[in-house]
Design a protein around this motif. Structure first.
Motif, short mmCIF file in Angstrom:
data_model
loop_
_atom_site.label_atom_id
_atom_site.label_comp_id
_atom_site.label_asym_id
_atom_site.label_seq_id
_atom_site.Cartn_x
_atom_site.Cartn_y
_atom_site.Cartn_z
N SER A 123 0.83 -1.20 0.00
CA SER A 123 0.00 0.00 0.00
C SER A 123 0.87 1.25 0.00
O SER A 123 0.58 2.22 -0.71
N ALA A 124 1.93 1.25 0.80
CA ALA A 124 2.83 2.41 0.87
C ALA A 124 3.48 2.67 -0.48
O ALA A 124 3.63 3.83 -0.90
N LYS A 125 3.86 1.61 -1.18
CA LYS A 125 4.47 1.78 -2.50
C LYS A 125 3.47 2.34 -3.50
O LYS A 125 3.81 3.18 -4.32
N VAL A 126 2.24 1.86 -3.43
CA VAL A 126 1.20 2.37 -4.33
C VAL A 126 0.98 3.86 -4.07
O VAL A 126 0.88 4.66 -4.99
N VAL A 127 0.92 4.24 -2.79
CA VAL A 127 0.75 5.65 -2.43
C VAL A 127 1.90 6.50 -2.97
O VAL A 127 1.69 7.58 -3.51
N ARG A 128 3.12 6.01 -2.84
CA ARG A 128 4.29 6.77 -3.30
C ARG A 128 4.35 6.90 -4.81
O ARG A 128 4.75 7.93 -5.34
N LEU A 129 3.98 5.82 -5.51
CA LEU A 129 4.21 5.75 -6.95
C LEU A 129 3.05 6.23 -7.81
O LEU A 129 3.24 6.65 -8.94
N ILE A 249 -13.46 13.64 12.10
CA ILE A 249 -13.12 13.64 10.68
C ILE A 249 -13.45 12.28 10.07
O ILE A 249 -13.17 11.23 10.66
N HIS A 250 -14.02 12.27 8.86
CA HIS A 250 -14.39 11.03 8.19
C HIS A 250 -13.40 10.62 7.11
O HIS A 250 -13.40 9.47 6.69
N ALA A 251 -12.62 11.58 6.60
CA ALA A 251 -11.61 11.26 5.59
C ALA A 251 -10.58 12.37 5.54
O ALA A 251 -10.88 13.54 5.83
N VAL A 252 -9.35 12.01 5.16
CA VAL A 252 -8.24 12.96 5.03
C VAL A 252 -7.81 12.99 3.57
O VAL A 252 -7.71 11.94 2.93
N ILE A 253 -7.58 14.18 3.05
CA ILE A 253 -7.06 14.32 1.69
C ILE A 253 -5.76 15.10 1.77
O ILE A 253 -5.72 16.22 2.27
N MET A 254 -4.67 14.49 1.30
CA MET A 254 -3.36 15.14 1.45
C MET A 254 -2.42 14.76 0.32
O MET A 254 -2.60 13.74 -0.36
N GLY A 255 -1.41 15.60 0.12
CA GLY A 255 -0.39 15.34 -0.90
C GLY A 255 0.63 14.32 -0.43
O GLY A 255 0.81 14.10 0.77
N THR A 256 1.30 13.71 -1.37
CA THR A 256 2.31 12.71 -1.03
C THR A 256 3.70 13.31 -0.89
O THR A 256 4.62 12.64 -0.44
N THR A 257 3.86 14.56 -1.29
CA THR A 257 5.14 15.26 -1.09
C THR A 257 4.82 16.68 -0.64
O THR A 257 3.69 17.14 -0.73
N GLY A 258 5.85 17.37 -0.16
CA GLY A 258 5.61 18.74 0.32
C GLY A 258 6.89 19.55 0.31
O GLY A 258 7.83 19.25 -0.41
N ARG A 259 6.92 20.57 1.14
CA ARG A 259 8.08 21.46 1.20
C ARG A 259 9.34 20.70 1.62
O ARG A 259 9.28 19.78 2.43
N GLN A 260 10.45 21.14 1.11
CA GLN A 260 11.73 20.54 1.46
C GLN A 260 12.57 21.57 2.21
O GLN A 260 12.41 22.77 2.05
N GLY A 261 13.48 21.07 3.03
CA GLY A 261 14.41 21.96 3.69
C GLY A 261 13.93 22.44 5.05
O GLY A 261 13.11 21.83 5.70
N ILE A 262 14.45 23.62 5.45
CA ILE A 262 14.25 24.08 6.82
C ILE A 262 12.80 24.48 7.10
O ILE A 262 12.36 24.48 8.25
#
Length: 289
Positions: A123-129, A249-262
């Protein structure tokens, strides 16, 4: 929102809850569900039966999709089935994109134990890819999946990837007439007590506030009236979990990547942690979806 939903199945005896949940979503949006069994080529499954070489996993897959289809049929859901060979995670991702599915649904854990291949690592691989949005549901005996979703949580760090995910979440919220909770977290766990850290904390708070305001404003532009902003501090994954529990909360919607760095607030690792731990479905959206 969804016209073609891909539901990989693996014969786990406790898959009824996820089947019913997908059935509810499909009924709501008049979608067709594709039941997919991936005969894992990383396992030795070839056998000789009555002088004929057969793949026992392929045979098993035919039975699995047939049984799952009976459940969807009882719910009045239009569906198709397919059995393919391959490495489960990349095969699922490739299949979803190739055949123009707009949602992939996978359990992060099998109810009552780890299913044969639809477990955490796959599942984690599917989410990432996956370039296609993925709905991941953690199946546990004391948890039920509720639909339609009345309260949606959209975590954000203000990045382009988070904005893409928020766009998907707002569209879903409008379709469901749901309340939207927007959360940004000041990840100050690694900052020390010196002056520079205080300045960085203030900067992070400004970034978090701007990120929330951006989505709240966009939500209201789209005609959504029930929109609530939240600013948290500490571990992003922990704050997401706390917001889920305190706001029903009934569901979460979020991105798989985000800000990088500090100035990072949400990263792929936070999405993966949320997928593994959230007691509600998590829809992850890649930046290019």
């Amino acid at each position: 929102m969804y016209e073609n939903i891909l539901l990989p199945v693996d014969g786990n005896d406790d898959a009824a809850e996820i089947l019913h949940h997908v059935g509810e979503i499909a009924t709501w949006t008049s979608a067709t569900v594709r039941l997919l069994f991936v005969a894992d080529t990383t396992r030795d499954s070839v056998a000789v039966v009555e002088n004929t070489v057969v793949d026992t996993l392929v045979q098993e897959g035919e039975k699995v999709v047939e049984e799952a289809g009976k459940t969807l049929n009882s719910l009045g859901v239009e569906y198709t089935t397919d059995v393919v060979q391959g490495n489960p995670a990349p095969t699922i991702v490739d299949y979803a994109e190739r055949y123009n599915h707009d949602l992939v649904v996978v359990p992060s854990h099998g109810r009552g134990g780890v299913s044969r291949y639809l477990h955490g690592s796959v599942s984690a691989k599917v989410v990432r890819l996956s370039p296609v949005p993925v709905l991941t549901a953690r199946m546990k005996p004391d948890e039920q999946l509720e639909f339609p979703y009345k309260n949606l949580l959209i975590p954000t760090d203000g990045s382009a990837e988070a904005t893409t995910a928020a766009d998907h979440g707002l569209e879903l919220a409008k379709s469901l007439n749901a309340t939207v909770h927007v959360l940004s977290v000041v990840d100050d766990a690694s900052l020390g007590p010196d002056i520079r850290s205080e300045l960085l904390t203030e900067e992070l708070e400004q970034v978090a506030t701007k990120a929330v305001d951006q989505i709240v404003t966009e939500a209201k532009t789209r005609g959504l009236t029930d929109v609530i902003g939240h600013i948290g501090s500490g571990s992003p994954a922990t704050e997401i979990q706390s917001t889920i529990e305190s706001n029903d909360i009934h569901a979460v919607i979020m991105g798989t990547t985000g800000r990088q760095g500090i100035d990072r607030i949400l990263l792929g690792s936070v999405a993966e942690t949320t997928v593994r731990s959230a007691p509600v479905p998590v829809i992850t959206v890649a930046g290019n979806s």
